[in-house]
Design a protein around this motif. Structure first.
Motif, PDB file in Angstrom:
ATOM      1  N   ASP A   3       0.822  -1.213   0.000  1.00 27.89           N
ATOM      2  CA  ASP A   3       0.000   0.000   0.000  1.00 27.89           C
ATOM      3  C   ASP A   3       0.847   1.251   0.000  1.00 27.89           C
ATOM      4  O   ASP A   3       0.634   2.182  -0.766  1.00 27.89           O
ATOM      5  CB  ASP A   3      -0.903   0.018   1.233  1.00 27.89           C
ATOM      6  CG  ASP A   3      -2.040  -0.974   1.079  1.00 27.89           C
ATOM      7  OD1 ASP A   3      -2.765  -1.190   2.047  1.00 27.89           O
ATOM      8  OD2 ASP A   3      -2.161  -1.542  -0.044  1.00 27.89           O
ATOM      9  N   SER A   4       1.839   1.258   0.876  1.00 24.98           N
ATOM     10  CA  SER A   4       2.622   2.478   1.033  1.00 24.98           C
ATOM     11  C   SER A   4       3.370   2.812  -0.258  1.00 24.98           C
ATOM     12  O   SER A   4       3.530   3.968  -0.592  1.00 24.98           O
ATOM     13  CB  SER A   4       3.605   2.334   2.189  1.00 24.98           C
ATOM     14  OG  SER A   4       4.401   1.193   1.980  1.00 24.98           O
ATOM     15  N   ILE A   5       3.773   1.794  -0.978  1.00 25.06           N
ATOM     16  CA  ILE A   5       4.465   2.057  -2.235  1.00 25.06           C
ATOM     17  C   ILE A   5       3.521   2.703  -3.244  1.00 25.06           C
ATOM     18  O   ILE A   5       3.867   3.643  -3.922  1.00 25.06           O
ATOM     19  CB  ILE A   5       5.052   0.761  -2.827  1.00 25.06           C
ATOM     20  CG1 ILE A   5       6.217   0.312  -1.966  1.00 25.06           C
ATOM     21  CG2 ILE A   5       5.539   0.977  -4.252  1.00 25.06           C
ATOM     22  CD1 ILE A   5       6.793  -0.990  -2.372  1.00 25.06           C
ATOM     23  N   ASP A   6       2.279   2.190  -3.278  1.00 28.69           N
ATOM     24  CA  ASP A   6       1.322   2.763  -4.214  1.00 28.69           C
ATOM     25  C   ASP A   6       1.058   4.223  -3.921  1.00 28.69           C
ATOM     26  O   ASP A   6       1.004   5.050  -4.817  1.00 28.69           O
ATOM     27  CB  ASP A   6       0.001   1.975  -4.155  1.00 28.69           C
ATOM     28  CG  ASP A   6       0.169   0.616  -4.817  1.00 28.69           C
ATOM     29  OD1 ASP A   6       1.185   0.463  -5.515  1.00 28.69           O
ATOM     30  OD2 ASP A   6      -0.676  -0.259  -4.628  1.00 28.69           O
TER      31      ASP A   6
ATOM     32  N   GLY B 153       7.609  13.563   4.078  1.00 28.91           N
ATOM     33  CA  GLY B 153       6.215  13.140   4.158  1.00 28.91           C
ATOM     34  C   GLY B 153       5.974  11.663   3.910  1.00 28.91           C
ATOM     35  O   GLY B 153       4.827  11.241   3.827  1.00 28.91           O
ATOM     36  N   LEU B 154       7.028  10.874   3.789  1.00 31.52           N
ATOM     37  CA  LEU B 154       6.829   9.474   3.418  1.00 31.52           C
ATOM     38  C   LEU B 154       6.342   8.643   4.593  1.00 31.52           C
ATOM     39  O   LEU B 154       6.637   8.937   5.745  1.00 31.52           O
ATOM     40  CB  LEU B 154       8.144   8.893   2.880  1.00 31.52           C
ATOM     41  CG  LEU B 154       8.627   9.512   1.562  1.00 31.52           C
ATOM     42  CD1 LEU B 154      10.029   9.025   1.226  1.00 31.52           C
ATOM     43  CD2 LEU B 154       7.668   9.165   0.429  1.00 31.52           C
ATOM     44  N   PRO B 155       5.598   7.575   4.291  1.00 31.50           N
ATOM     45  CA  PRO B 155       5.067   6.725   5.359  1.00 31.50           C
ATOM     46  C   PRO B 155       6.186   6.077   6.181  1.00 31.50           C
ATOM     47  O   PRO B 155       7.307   5.890   5.691  1.00 31.50           O
ATOM     48  CB  PRO B 155       4.285   5.647   4.603  1.00 31.50           C
ATOM     49  CG  PRO B 155       4.099   6.164   3.231  1.00 31.50           C
ATOM     50  CD  PRO B 155       5.178   7.129   2.964  1.00 31.50           C
ATOM     51  N   TYR B 156       5.827   5.739   7.401  1.00 31.53           N
ATOM     52  CA  TYR B 156       6.788   5.205   8.368  1.00 31.53           C
ATOM     53  C   TYR B 156       7.550   3.980   7.839  1.00 31.53           C
ATOM     54  O   TYR B 156       8.771   3.921   7.889  1.00 31.53           O
ATOM     55  CB  TYR B 156       6.024   4.855   9.638  1.00 31.53           C
ATOM     56  CG  TYR B 156       6.837   4.307  10.751  1.00 31.53           C
ATOM     57  CD1 TYR B 156       7.519   5.162  11.607  1.00 31.53           C
ATOM     58  CD2 TYR B 156       6.944   2.941  10.954  1.00 31.53           C
ATOM     59  CE1 TYR B 156       8.286   4.666  12.638  1.00 31.53           C
ATOM     60  CE2 TYR B 156       7.711   2.431  11.982  1.00 31.53           C
ATOM     61  CZ  TYR B 156       8.371   3.302  12.826  1.00 31.53           C
ATOM     62  OH  TYR B 156       9.125   2.795  13.835  1.00 31.53           O
TER      63      TYR B 156
END
Lengths: 345, 255
Positions: A3-6, B153-156
């Motif tokens: 998900d995070s990559i998308d 701002g990138l996810p953890y």
């Protein structure tokens, strides 16, 4: 994980406008250089004088931005380093009669070494406390400029022999200053494409993480101080030769604040910011004077000159506070916002 | 084969508090060693000694036969020691690629002079390190798409991978991971464990990692050291540690 990559990938779709922007950027820089080189052909003596002053201030501001913006070491002693360069270069010209570029290089080297010495407090203290420590550089060097009369000429200063570049007079000097400024801007940009520049930023943001990557924090901070001072030294050497006088009044605390304001207003850790900030700060008093001369009399302010000096300082202060509060990235940040708007639409 | 890292009778105190008391541990070459223990057991302190942030009151730390303790923190990466932090320590003002490039700092050679000219060697090493990252790191850790984004701002979970990437760039001999699984869901933990295992099998990296989640770590590592209140209470294979009465007490809080 997937998900995070998308999410991340979704936001990179602006890559193509980004590339177009890069072309525009290069085109813009080339246009600027052409305009700068073409300027002497059309400009009046006054415009040429201001343009030369802007270019010299750009060099000093780019230097201070390395120390303050990129490496995060707050310095309010920058004008003292400009002074070191100015005096060293002027003394060479007066006593040895050596060519200007050599004098400027020696002035820069002298400022670099003095910068290393006064950068030493940065190894132990940060932020506002460091700024106060750099006041020591400001005041002790000013004291030397003023009191070491046999060498510096005391309050009266030194009168610097005229230099004529390729028999072109003021135009030649202007072109030389612009050439030096362009070279030094490119050098500073190059620095931040390599490990040296990355190390400055790493030390500014997290010095412990920088250490485990093999960055010597002590050397990096000293280098940031020394490089900033070396740029100041170049500006000082050119300034002395341009104004043909070097005296202590040019290197006061107020002058240091001027350059700090140029960095803040222009944009910290940004080459474009240094350019915009130095240009804006140098020309602002002139624009203000022009405005007041038009607006003053109808408003009943007959003594324009007497009114101007305090007004200038009020505006300086308001600009610094305003930018820190509303746009900490300075004028360069405003440009960035416009770009973001343009590429989104 | 002698151990890559040997920690021997290391003691560390903050004021009157003994953070570590006579701690001994060794990390075998080419293996995954885990340090586990409850919060405040002294796991990160042990990492900070190995990184050079703390100087122990007594004891020795040997890396590949060399005494580490006299070396300043910034000299240790050159020997091949890399680490990550429990609270991600990335540089928010730089892009993903630049953050990862910082991992190669100790191996690059440009100085202020060659860097400002950006000709010849300085430009070449920069191109080489970029190519190395693009070919060997970004794809491996699934970061290619976002290489030019600011890390802020990138996810953890992505930031955790970037930090791992930064540590891997220098092709370290010893990779120290401080809570690589912290704050992750089961799926992400599994993925991270795969990355770590591949570092060992494909690049012959030795891994020393910290966690307080027993299950993930016991499945991953071949050697486990259990710390509690600054002392080693057990060390050995995962099976040995799992059944050790002292460990069960420490984790379940029995007296």
């Amino acid at each position: 994980m997937a998900d995070s990559i998308d999410i991340a990938a979704g936001k990179t779709t602006q890559l193509v406008p980004g590339r177009q922007w890069a072309y525009w950027q290069v085109a813009g820089w080339i246009a600027l250089i052409i305009a700068l080189v073409a300027l002497p052909a059309t400009a009046s003596g006054y415009v040429l004088f201001m343009a030369t002053l802007v270019a010299i201030n750009v060099i000093a501001t780019v230097g201070l931005n390395i120390t303050v913006g990129y490496a995060g070491l707050l310095s309010i002693g920058h004008s003292a380093f400009i002074g070191v360069g100015a005096y060293a270069s002027a003394l060479m010209a007066i006593h040895l009669g050596t060519p200007l570029l050599l004098n400027v290089m020696v002035g820069s080297a002298a400022a670099f070494l003095v910068g290393l010495v006064f950068g030493a407090p940065s190894l132990r203290i940060k932020g506002v406390f460091l700024a106060i420590a750099t006041l020591a550089a400001q005041y002790s060097l000013y004291f030397v400029f003023q009191q070491w009369t046999p060498v510096t000429g005391g309050d009266r200063g030194l009168s610097v022999p005229q230099v004529d570049i390729l028999g072109m007079g003021d135009k030649g000097f202007y072109l030389l200053v612009v050439a030096v400024a362009v070279v030094l801007c490119i050098a500073s940009r190059n620095l931040f494409r390599t490990r040296i520049g990355r190390a400055f930023i790493a030390v500014r943001e997290r010095d412990y993480a920088a250490q485990v990557l093999g960055i010597d924090v002590v050397r990096t901070k000293l280098l940031a101080f020394g490089l900033g001072a070396a740029y100041a030294g170049v500006a000082g050497g050119l300034m002395g030769a341009f104004l043909r006088i070097v005296n202590p009044d040019q290197f006061t605390l107020l002058a240091s604040v001027f350059f700090l304001a140029a960095v803040v207003v222009g944009g910290q850790a940004s080459l474009l910011g240094s350019l915009l900030g130095a240009t804006f700060m140098t020309l602002m008093p002139e624009m203000l004077r022009a405005t007041m001369e038009v607006l003053g009399p109808p408003l009943g302010a007959t003594d324009v000159a007497g009114f101007l000096s305090p007004l200038r300082e009020v505006i300086f202060g308001a600009m610094i506070v305003g930018f820190l509060y509303f746009e900490p990235r300075g004028l360069a940040g405003l440009v960035e916002r416009v770009r973001a708007l343009a590429t989104r639409s | 084969m002698p151990p890559l890292l040997t920690i021997d009778r290391v003691s560390l105190a903050f004021g009157g508090v003994n953070a570590l008391t006579d701690v001994a541990a060794s990390v075998a070459d080419g293996d995954i060693t885990a340090i586990i223990g409850p919060n405040g057991a002294g796991k990160t302190s042990l990492f900070n000694i190995t990184s050079g942030f703390y100087k122990p009151a007594s004891g020795t730390v040997m890396f590949d036969g060399k005494d580490l303790l006299p070396l300043p923190a910034h000299a240790r990466p050159k020997l091949g020691i890399a680490r990550t932090f429990q609270n991600i320590a990335l540089f928010a003002g730089l892009s993903v690629l630049e953050n990862i490039k910082l991992g190669a700092h100790a191996q690059l050679k440009a100085n202020a002079g060659t860097a400002s000219l950006y000709l010849g060697p300085a430009a070449r090493e920069e191109r080489d390190v970029t190519a190395h990252i693009e070919n060997n790191i970004l794809g491996f850790l699934n970061l290619s798409e976002i290489r030019h984004r600011a890390v802020g701002g990138l996810p953890y979970g992505v930031q955790k991978r970037i930090e791992l990437a930064r540590a891997l760039v220098m092709q370290p001999r010893l990779l120290m991971l401080d809570e690589p699984f912290a704050g992750m869901n089961a799926n992400e933990r599994l993925q991270m464990a795969t990355y770590i295992r591949r570092c060992v099998t494909e690049s012959r990296t030795t891994v020393l990692l910290i966690d307080h989640n027993m299950e993930t770590v016991l499945g991953l590592s071949s050697h486990v050291v259990v710390l509690n209140f600054g002392k080693v209470i057990a060390a050995g294979t995962p099976d040995h540690v799992r059944t050790h009465s002292g460990v069960i007490d420490a984790y379940l809080g029995a007296a």
